[in-house]
Design a protein around this motif. Sequence first.
Motif, PDB file in Angstrom:
ATOM      1  N   GLN A   1      -1.216  31.764  18.100  1.00  0.00           N
ATOM      2  CA  GLN A   1      -2.677  31.658  18.069  1.00  0.00           C
ATOM      3  C   GLN A   1      -3.118  30.335  17.444  1.00  0.00           C
ATOM      4  O   GLN A   1      -4.022  29.677  17.941  1.00  0.00           O
ATOM      5  CB  GLN A   1      -3.281  32.821  17.284  1.00  0.00           C
ATOM      6  N   ILE A   2      -2.482  29.947  16.353  1.00  0.00           N
ATOM      7  CA  ILE A   2      -2.817  28.675  15.695  1.00  0.00           C
ATOM      8  C   ILE A   2      -2.524  27.508  16.627  1.00  0.00           C
ATOM      9  O   ILE A   2      -3.308  26.562  16.729  1.00  0.00           O
ATOM     10  CB  ILE A   2      -2.054  28.542  14.361  1.00  0.00           C
ATOM     11  N   THR A   3      -1.387  27.573  17.337  1.00  0.00           N
ATOM     12  CA  THR A   3      -1.032  26.505  18.279  1.00  0.00           C
ATOM     13  C   THR A   3      -2.055  26.416  19.407  1.00  0.00           C
ATOM     14  O   THR A   3      -2.474  25.319  19.792  1.00  0.00           O
ATOM     15  CB  THR A   3       0.373  26.761  18.869  1.00  0.00           C
ATOM     16  N   LYS A   4      -2.494  27.587  19.932  1.00  0.00           N
ATOM     17  CA  LYS A   4      -3.512  27.591  20.990  1.00  0.00           C
ATOM     18  C   LYS A   4      -4.812  26.962  20.492  1.00  0.00           C
ATOM     19  O   LYS A   4      -5.447  26.169  21.178  1.00  0.00           O
ATOM     20  CB  LYS A   4      -3.782  29.016  21.473  1.00  0.00           C
ATOM     21  N   ARG A   5      -5.210  27.324  19.275  1.00  0.00           N
ATOM     22  CA  ARG A   5      -6.453  26.771  18.731  1.00  0.00           C
ATOM     23  C   ARG A   5      -6.315  25.275  18.490  1.00  0.00           C
ATOM     24  O   ARG A   5      -7.254  24.515  18.713  1.00  0.00           O
ATOM     25  CB  ARG A   5      -6.834  27.500  17.448  1.00  0.00           C
ATOM     26  N   SER A   6      -5.158  24.838  18.013  1.00  0.00           N
ATOM     27  CA  SER A   6      -4.926  23.401  17.811  1.00  0.00           C
ATOM     28  C   SER A   6      -5.015  22.663  19.137  1.00  0.00           C
ATOM     29  O   SER A   6      -5.609  21.582  19.222  1.00  0.00           O
ATOM     30  CB  SER A   6      -3.558  23.155  17.168  1.00  0.00           C
ATOM     31  N   ASN A   7      -4.413  23.240  20.179  1.00  0.00           N
ATOM     32  CA  ASN A   7      -4.481  22.620  21.510  1.00  0.00           C
ATOM     33  C   ASN A   7      -5.923  22.554  22.007  1.00  0.00           C
ATOM     34  O   ASN A   7      -6.334  21.580  22.637  1.00  0.00           O
ATOM     35  CB  ASN A   7      -3.601  23.373  22.503  1.00  0.00           C
ATOM     36  N   ALA A   8      -6.718  23.596  21.708  1.00  0.00           N
ATOM     37  CA  ALA A   8      -8.126  23.592  22.116  1.00  0.00           C
ATOM     38  C   ALA A   8      -8.894  22.500  21.392  1.00  0.00           C
ATOM     39  O   ALA A   8      -9.720  21.791  21.991  1.00  0.00           O
ATOM     40  CB  ALA A   8      -8.758  24.960  21.840  1.00  0.00           C
ATOM     41  N   VAL A   9      -8.623  22.315  20.096  1.00  0.00           N
ATOM     42  CA  VAL A   9      -9.291  21.256  19.334  1.00  0.00           C
ATOM     43  C   VAL A   9      -8.900  19.888  19.880  1.00  0.00           C
ATOM     44  O   VAL A   9      -9.748  18.996  20.035  1.00  0.00           O
ATOM     45  CB  VAL A   9      -8.944  21.376  17.822  1.00  0.00           C
ATOM     46  N   ILE A  10      -7.634  19.702  20.194  1.00  0.00           N
ATOM     47  CA  ILE A  10      -7.171  18.426  20.763  1.00  0.00           C
ATOM     48  C   ILE A  10      -7.866  18.169  22.096  1.00  0.00           C
ATOM     49  O   ILE A  10      -8.304  17.043  22.383  1.00  0.00           O
ATOM     50  CB  ILE A  10      -5.636  18.440  20.919  1.00  0.00           C
ATOM     51  N   ALA A  11      -8.009  19.218  22.916  1.00  0.00           N
ATOM     52  CA  ALA A  11      -8.693  19.056  24.207  1.00  0.00           C
ATOM     53  C   ALA A  11     -10.154  18.673  24.008  1.00  0.00           C
ATOM     54  O   ALA A  11     -10.691  17.819  24.729  1.00  0.00           O
ATOM     55  CB  ALA A  11      -8.588  20.345  25.015  1.00  0.00           C
TER      56      ALA A  11
END
Length: 194
Positions: free
Chosen positions: A66-76
């Motif tokens: 979940q943290i990785t998904k959220r980090s990827n969303a922030v990067i996007a």
Amino acid sequence: MDKGYENERFESLSIKTSVARKFRSYCKAISKSQSMSLLHMVDFFELNGVSPEDNLGETITSLKRQITKRSNAVIAIIKNIEKMHHRPTTAILQSLFEETAQIEKEGEDGFDFGTPALITENEELAYYRKEYYNTREAYRDLGEETKGLLKKIKYVRNNFGMGHYRLNATEADLKRLQQKLDHVHHYNTTETGR
């Protein structure tokens, strides 16, 4: 023996049989005594501020996902901001710099401002002396107007409460003074007289 707890006596707890079996098998799996396992569990809940009834998700691994998904969303989102906002702004600034460079290049070739008319030191001194005397005269006139206005002020004593000052002047006197104060900047006129 448990380190640091060798001298403490044992105490029995009343728990259900199925729960006791499950707890004992868990203690064997982590290779800890029942006392130390229970102590570590209580410390974990107190340290992290969670309750045993709280659901942290399936596992710690799912939290990592979940943290990785959220980090990827922030990067996007950051990449989108860069693409939609920074690049166009950079392009606009670049085109402005190019235009400015082109105008400066044309200015070197086409614009001629001529040579300024030089005046002597005496002419400059005479100009500033004249302006000084004009300003001093305007200040003196304003001082005389103020003195005349102050002479027209009279103190009126009130029987009930505080006294007050009354200005004994005509409406024309006040309009003239107001016009003089409104047009103070007109003492320094331009060459066209405006």
